[in-house]
Design a protein around this motif. Structure first.
Motif, PDB file in Angstrom:
ATOM      1  N   ALA A  90     -26.522 -13.401  20.724  1.00 15.21           N
ATOM      2  CA  ALA A  90     -26.955 -12.967  22.052  1.00 15.21           C
ATOM      3  C   ALA A  90     -27.918 -11.792  21.876  1.00 15.21           C
ATOM      4  O   ALA A  90     -27.512 -10.707  21.472  1.00 15.21           O
ATOM      5  N   LEU A  91     -29.182 -12.028  22.169  1.00 13.63           N
ATOM      6  CA  LEU A  91     -30.216 -11.015  21.977  1.00 13.63           C
ATOM      7  C   LEU A  91     -30.694 -10.493  23.325  1.00 13.63           C
ATOM      8  O   LEU A  91     -30.792 -11.252  24.295  1.00 13.63           O
ATOM      9  N   ILE A  92     -31.008  -9.220  23.386  1.00 14.00           N
ATOM     10  CA  ILE A  92     -31.503  -8.608  24.619  1.00 14.00           C
ATOM     11  C   ILE A  92     -32.916  -9.094  24.909  1.00 14.00           C
ATOM     12  O   ILE A  92     -33.279  -9.321  26.044  1.00 14.00           O
ATOM     13  N   GLY A  93     -33.724  -9.250  23.891  1.00 10.02           N
ATOM     14  CA  GLY A  93     -35.112  -9.678  24.045  1.00 10.02           C
ATOM     15  C   GLY A  93     -35.760  -9.793  22.687  1.00 10.02           C
ATOM     16  O   GLY A  93     -35.160  -9.468  21.666  1.00 10.02           O
ATOM     17  N   GLU A  94     -36.983 -10.259  22.680  1.00  9.70           N
ATOM     18  CA  GLU A  94     -37.683 -10.400  21.400  1.00  9.70           C
ATOM     19  C   GLU A  94     -38.248  -9.058  20.954  1.00  9.70           C
ATOM     20  O   GLU A  94     -38.388  -8.142  21.768  1.00  9.70           O
ATOM     21  N   PRO A  95     -38.550  -8.921  19.654  1.00 10.09           N
ATOM     22  CA  PRO A  95     -39.115  -7.662  19.172  1.00 10.09           C
ATOM     23  C   PRO A  95     -40.393  -7.323  19.947  1.00 10.09           C
ATOM     24  O   PRO A  95     -41.256  -8.176  20.147  1.00 10.09           O
ATOM     25  N   ALA A  96     -40.475  -6.091  20.404  1.00 11.57           N
ATOM     26  CA  ALA A  96     -41.624  -5.633  21.194  1.00 11.57           C
ATOM     27  C   ALA A  96     -41.914  -4.184  20.831  1.00 11.57           C
ATOM     28  O   ALA A  96     -41.022  -3.453  20.401  1.00 11.57           O
TER      29      ALA A  96
END
Length: 103
Positions: A90-96
């Protein structure tokens, strides 16, 4: 499950909440022999100090179990992100890009 990619972890950075970032950095430099790595903000709200190969970050605030960070300085964040997606993490979002120059 796919095979884990070979990701180099160069370092990790625990982040501690402190009442005053400037005062804390000064204490670590003057009393404990650390070197300043960076100060972020004016006045600083986030900073890092190093002792040899170890780095500690400080962030303005009070201890709160919902507001702690631990950074890992790794070789290929995109490869690790892709592997985590395949394995159902479960990931919060992609690397940014982040304000402190990290992803």
């Amino acid at each position: 499950m796919s095979s884990r990619p070979n990701i180099d972890c160069i370092a990790h950075y625990p982040t501690l909440p402190v009442a005053n970032v400037s005062d804390t950095v000064e204490f670590y430099i003057e009393k404990l022999g650390f070197d300043e790595r960076f100060l972020w903000g004016d006045p600083p709200t986030h900073a890092g100090v190093s002792l040899g190969n170890s780095t500690v970050h400080f962030s303005s605030g009070v201890a709160n179990v919902e507001r702690h960070w631990l950074y890992f300085d790794i070789g290929d964040v995109d490869e690790l992100y892709a592997w985590d997606q395949v394995d159902g993490v479960a990931l919060i979002g992609e690397p940014a890009p982040e304000p402190r120059g990290m992803r």
